[in-house]
Design a protein around this motif. Structure first.
Motif, PDB file in Angstrom:
ATOM      1  N   LEU A 208       0.828  -1.212   0.000  1.00 45.53           N
ATOM      2  CA  LEU A 208       0.000   0.000   0.000  1.00 45.53           C
ATOM      3  C   LEU A 208       0.857   1.254   0.000  1.00 45.53           C
ATOM      4  N   GLY A 209       1.929   1.223   0.783  1.00 47.33           N
ATOM      5  CA  GLY A 209       2.816   2.396   0.794  1.00 47.33           C
ATOM      6  C   GLY A 209       3.416   2.678  -0.556  1.00 47.33           C
ATOM      7  N   GLU A 210       3.841   1.595  -1.230  1.00 52.06           N
ATOM      8  CA  GLU A 210       4.402   1.784  -2.564  1.00 52.06           C
ATOM      9  C   GLU A 210       3.343   2.288  -3.538  1.00 52.06           C
ATOM     10  N   LEU A 214       3.460   5.740  -5.559  1.00 52.24           N
ATOM     11  CA  LEU A 214       3.300   5.848  -7.007  1.00 52.24           C
ATOM     12  C   LEU A 214       2.204   6.838  -7.380  1.00 52.24           C
ATOM     13  N   THR A 215       1.144   6.896  -6.564  1.00 48.97           N
ATOM     14  CA  THR A 215       0.016   7.783  -6.871  1.00 48.97           C
ATOM     15  C   THR A 215       0.320   9.231  -6.518  1.00 48.97           C
ATOM     16  N   GLU A 216       0.929   9.423  -5.367  1.00 50.25           N
ATOM     17  CA  GLU A 216       1.178  10.779  -4.897  1.00 50.25           C
ATOM     18  C   GLU A 216       2.420  11.382  -5.523  1.00 50.25           C
ATOM     19  N   ASN A 217       3.434  10.548  -5.826  1.00 53.58           N
ATOM     20  CA  ASN A 217       4.681  11.047  -6.383  1.00 53.58           C
ATOM     21  C   ASN A 217       4.948  10.323  -7.688  1.00 53.58           C
ATOM     22  N   PHE A 218       4.119  10.612  -8.660  1.00 55.47           N
ATOM     23  CA  PHE A 218       4.192   9.871  -9.922  1.00 55.47           C
ATOM     24  C   PHE A 218       5.487  10.170 -10.678  1.00 55.47           C
ATOM     25  N   ALA A 219       5.955  11.396 -10.611  1.00 52.07           N
ATOM     26  CA  ALA A 219       7.162  11.767 -11.363  1.00 52.07           C
ATOM     27  C   ALA A 219       8.418  11.214 -10.704  1.00 52.07           C
ATOM     28  N   GLY A 220       8.439  10.978  -9.393  1.00 48.28           N
ATOM     29  CA  GLY A 220       9.615  10.496  -8.702  1.00 48.28           C
ATOM     30  C   GLY A 220       9.646   8.980  -8.645  1.00 48.28           C
ATOM     31  N   SER A 221      10.546   8.441  -7.784  1.00 50.03           N
ATOM     32  CA  SER A 221      10.701   6.999  -7.624  1.00 50.03           C
ATOM     33  C   SER A 221      10.342   6.631  -6.208  1.00 50.03           C
ATOM     34  N   GLY A 222       9.628   5.493  -6.076  1.00 49.11           N
ATOM     35  CA  GLY A 222       9.249   5.020  -4.767  1.00 49.11           C
ATOM     36  C   GLY A 222      10.323   4.148  -4.151  1.00 49.11           C
ATOM     37  N   ASN A 223      10.006   3.609  -2.986  1.00 48.74           N
ATOM     38  CA  ASN A 223      10.955   2.761  -2.268  1.00 48.74           C
ATOM     39  C   ASN A 223      11.218   1.470  -3.026  1.00 48.74           C
ATOM     40  N   SER A 224      10.199   0.840  -3.546  1.00 50.91           N
ATOM     41  CA  SER A 224      10.371  -0.401  -4.304  1.00 50.91           C
ATOM     42  C   SER A 224      11.196  -0.170  -5.559  1.00 50.91           C
ATOM     43  N   ARG A 361      -2.566   1.593 -10.163  1.00 49.56           N
ATOM     44  CA  ARG A 361      -2.395   3.008  -9.835  1.00 49.56           C
ATOM     45  C   ARG A 361      -3.527   3.871 -10.365  1.00 49.56           C
ATOM     46  N   THR A 362      -3.972   3.617 -11.586  1.00 47.40           N
ATOM     47  CA  THR A 362      -5.045   4.423 -12.175  1.00 47.40           C
ATOM     48  C   THR A 362      -6.343   4.254 -11.396  1.00 47.40           C
ATOM     49  N   THR A 363      -6.672   2.992 -11.092  1.00 46.60           N
ATOM     50  CA  THR A 363      -7.899   2.744 -10.325  1.00 46.60           C
ATOM     51  C   THR A 363      -7.803   3.362  -8.934  1.00 46.60           C
ATOM     52  N   TYR A 364      -6.659   3.174  -8.320  1.00 48.31           N
ATOM     53  CA  TYR A 364      -6.481   3.725  -6.968  1.00 48.31           C
ATOM     54  C   TYR A 364      -6.495   5.253  -6.994  1.00 48.31           C
ATOM     55  N   SER A 365      -5.906   5.839  -8.016  1.00 47.57           N
ATOM     56  CA  SER A 365      -5.905   7.303  -8.139  1.00 47.57           C
ATOM     57  C   SER A 365      -7.324   7.840  -8.327  1.00 47.57           C
ATOM     58  N   ASN A 366      -8.119   7.129  -9.157  1.00 43.82           N
ATOM     59  CA  ASN A 366      -9.507   7.565  -9.348  1.00 43.82           C
ATOM     60  C   ASN A 366     -10.310   7.450  -8.055  1.00 43.82           C
ATOM     61  N   LEU A 367     -10.090   6.360  -7.334  1.00 37.59           N
ATOM     62  CA  LEU A 367     -10.801   6.200  -6.064  1.00 37.59           C
ATOM     63  C   LEU A 367     -10.375   7.262  -5.060  1.00 37.59           C
ATOM     64  N   LEU A 368      -9.069   7.544  -5.020  1.00 41.23           N
ATOM     65  CA  LEU A 368      -8.605   8.605  -4.118  1.00 41.23           C
ATOM     66  C   LEU A 368      -9.193   9.963  -4.507  1.00 41.23           C
ATOM     67  N   SER A 369      -9.233  10.240  -5.803  1.00 38.31           N
ATOM     68  CA  SER A 369      -9.792  11.517  -6.273  1.00 38.31           C
ATOM     69  C   SER A 369     -11.276  11.611  -5.944  1.00 38.31           C
ATOM     70  N   ASP A 370     -12.007  10.537  -6.192  1.00 36.47           N
ATOM     71  CA  ASP A 370     -13.435  10.531  -5.869  1.00 36.47           C
ATOM     72  C   ASP A 370     -13.663  10.679  -4.368  1.00 36.47           C
ATOM     73  N   PHE A 371     -12.850  10.008  -3.588  1.00 35.07           N
ATOM     74  CA  PHE A 371     -12.979  10.117  -2.139  1.00 35.07           C
ATOM     75  C   PHE A 371     -12.663  11.543  -1.666  1.00 35.07           C
ATOM     76  N   GLY A 372     -11.634  12.141  -2.257  1.00 38.35           N
ATOM     77  CA  GLY A 372     -11.322  13.524  -1.895  1.00 38.35           C
ATOM     78  C   GLY A 372     -12.416  14.493  -2.307  1.00 38.35           C
ATOM     79  N   HIS A 373     -12.978  14.252  -3.509  1.00 45.47           N
ATOM     80  CA  HIS A 373     -14.077  15.115  -3.962  1.00 45.47           C
ATOM     81  C   HIS A 373     -15.295  14.981  -3.061  1.00 45.47           C
TER      82      HIS A 373
END
Length: 539
Positions: A208-210, A214-224, A361-373
């Motif tokens: 989940l952290g990774e 990936l969702t919050e820092n798409f341009a950078g690199s994650g831990n994995s 990532r796309t599905t999770y990003s959409n869910l996060l966006s919908d949840f934030g909205h």
């Protein structure tokens, strides 16, 4: 016809006034009596007024601070106060305080009573202006006494204030209900989005952290991704070491078959075998020593034999060391191979997991966006609901209508006093009587035949006699309209009465004489002259 106006017949005017004295005097007395009776039965009306200032609500408009945004809004608020002043509930609230017995009526006061009350309560703008020009309005009430007018003005103002307060409270109550429904709907939608997001995060598990990185820092690199990079570097180093070990093993095997190949090989491969390297260096030194001795001694010379024996001993030790090194390198090669395989496996597993996270990532990003909205909508709904509740509390405690000073009332009743009413009644009676005289009385001359209906017939003041003598008709045909001629010896003639200044009984006869005279003149018209026809009055 002369160009100048005919002179006024003052003598005839005064004569008419004296003749018709009962008519105009009676009308004057009648109107005066009616005016006096009205002054006795009428009820005095006193007026009381109070200036009021109306302001706008301050919630949500911090820059305006209670001022209206436009003249239209101000006019709408003032017209709302005007409509409330005519409301039955507002009127009853004020009138029952003024007259408590109205509350005891079973069916309430009649519609006529309410209409009369509306006419006695006036909401108006300042003089010379209209609604919307200024924030000040005036409340005016009228009652039978000054004290009642002042009380009614205060009661109506308080009733208007309470009505405005109730309207605002009801309006905000409706808004609160609507906002509560919106808040509950937003909360339900947020809960649904939260469930979907929670299910996806549960399926991801430890990654989940990774996934969030990936969702919050798409341009950078994650831990994995960093771990994968390190694994790739480590795997490359392990493969390089394994390759070196395999090259060394191959070299040792070639050197075991042909030692000369070992002697000509580089020192980098033998760096991991220090003993073998020293033996190689010693063997090289022995060869150099034997070569130098061969130039001095023969092959059977002891020194030459000793040198060759040293070379053979060193070569035997080299072969023995090569065999030992080959045997010792086999576990190293196996360990290095296992290490490379494990690193490659980890690398593949991490790559596959990152690919799966990338697909999520796309599905999770959409869910996060919908949840934030949904969360933002819920926050805005709650903020609007809190503001509406605060406005309702303010509406129940704060008034938008404020009085500017106490109630002002006059010491005298509204309208003209008894004296002015009596003078006006007398004046109206005189004018009415003069008009009746003008309609009834005849003109000053006989040439204006047909000017009034009295010229054709008499009235109760100038009634005609029962019968007109024939001799008088003959005299009338002789064109003597007003004054009788001197007595003449006419057969069967009746002696004429002497002319007097006032003969009211001869008006009808004079009208008949005019008709006869005009008829005679029209019958004597010459052949070349136009014939003038006169129609008699149809009445």
């Amino acid at each position: 016809m002369s160009g100048s106006a005919a002179p006024i017949a003052w003598r005839h005017l005064f004569h008419t006034i004296r003749v018709y004295l009962p008519l105009w005097a009676g009308a004057t007395i009648l109107f005066a009596g009616l005016g006096y009776a009205y002054t006795r039965v009428r009820v005095d009306t006193y007026s009381a007024s109070q200036s009021l200032v109306i302001r706008n609500e301050a919630h949500g408009e911090q820059d305006l601070l209670g001022r209206f945004a436009s003249q239209t809004d101000l006019k709408a608020a003032q017209e709302t106060v005007l409509e409330l002043s005519n409301n039955r509930n507002v009127l009853m609230a004020a009138l029952t305080r003024l007259d408590p017995e109205l509350a005891e009526l079973e069916n309430g006061p009649s519609q006529d009573f309410i209409a009369d009350a509306r006419s006695r309560i006036i909401v108006r703008p300042p003089k010379g202006s209209e609604f919307g020009a200024t924030e000040v309005i005036y409340l005016e009430t009228r009652e039978t006494t000054q004290e009642r007018a002042e009380k009614l003005c205060n009661y109506v103002r308080e009733a208007l204030t309470n009505a405005m307060r109730d309207i605002r409270a009801d309006r905000f109550s409706g808004v609160i209900q609507e906002l509560t429904h919106s808040r509950d709907l937003a909360a339900a939608h947020r809960q649904e989005a939260n469930k979907k997001l929670q299910a996806l995060e549960t399926s991801v598990g430890s990654d989940l952290g990774e996934l969030r990185s990936l969702t919050e820092n798409f341009a950078g690199s994650g831990n994995s991704q960093r771990v994968l990079t390190d694994l790739q570097k480590e795997s490359q180093q392990a493969e390089l070491e394994l390759e070196k070990l395999r090259e060394l093993e191959a070299l040792l095997k070639r050197g075991q078959a042909d030692p000369d190949q070992l002697l000509v090989s580089g020192g980098e491969l033998l760096a991991s075998q220090p003993t073998l390297k020293r033996l190689k260096d010693g063997y090289t030194d022995a060869q150099l020593a034997a070569s130098s001795l061969s130039s001095l001694y023969t092959a059977n010379h002891p020194k030459m034999r000793a040198a060759e024996t040293a070379q053979r001993e060193i070569l035997d030790k080299i072969l023995q060391e090569i065999q030992a090194s080959i045997e010792s390198m086999e576990p190293q090669i196996r360990i290095a191979s296992d290490r490379v395989a494990k690193l490659q496996k980890k690398q593949d597993e991490l790559s596959n997991r990152l690919n799966e996270l990338a697909e999520m990532r796309t599905t999770y990003s959409n869910l996060l966006s919908d949840f934030g909205h949904r969360t933002n909508l819920l926050e805005r709904a709650e903020a609007s609901l809190n503001e509406a509740e605060a406005s309702r509390q303010a509406a129940l405690s704060i008034d938008l209508i404020s009085p500017l000073g106490p109630v002002q009332s006059g010491d005298k009743p509204v309208g003209p006093n008894d004296t002015m009413l009596l003078i006006g009644s007398i004046t109206a009676g005189l004018l009415f009587g003069a008009g009746m005289v003008f309609l009834v009385a005849p003109g000053s001359g006989k040439d204006n035949f047909g000017r009034r209906w009295s010229d054709y017939s008499g009235s109760k003041f100038n009634a005609a006699p029962a019968a007109v003598p024939a001799a008088q008709q003959v005299v009338a045909s002789a064109a003597q309209p007003t004054v009788a001629p001197p007595a003449q010896p006419v057969e069967n003639a009746v002696p004429a009465e002497p002319a007097t200044e006032y003969a009211p009984a001869n008006h009808a006869a004079d009208a008949w004489q005019n008709l006869q005279r005009l008829a005679a003149q029209s019958s004597q018209t010459g052949p070349g002259e136009p014939r003038v026809e006169r129609r008699s009055n149809p009445r």
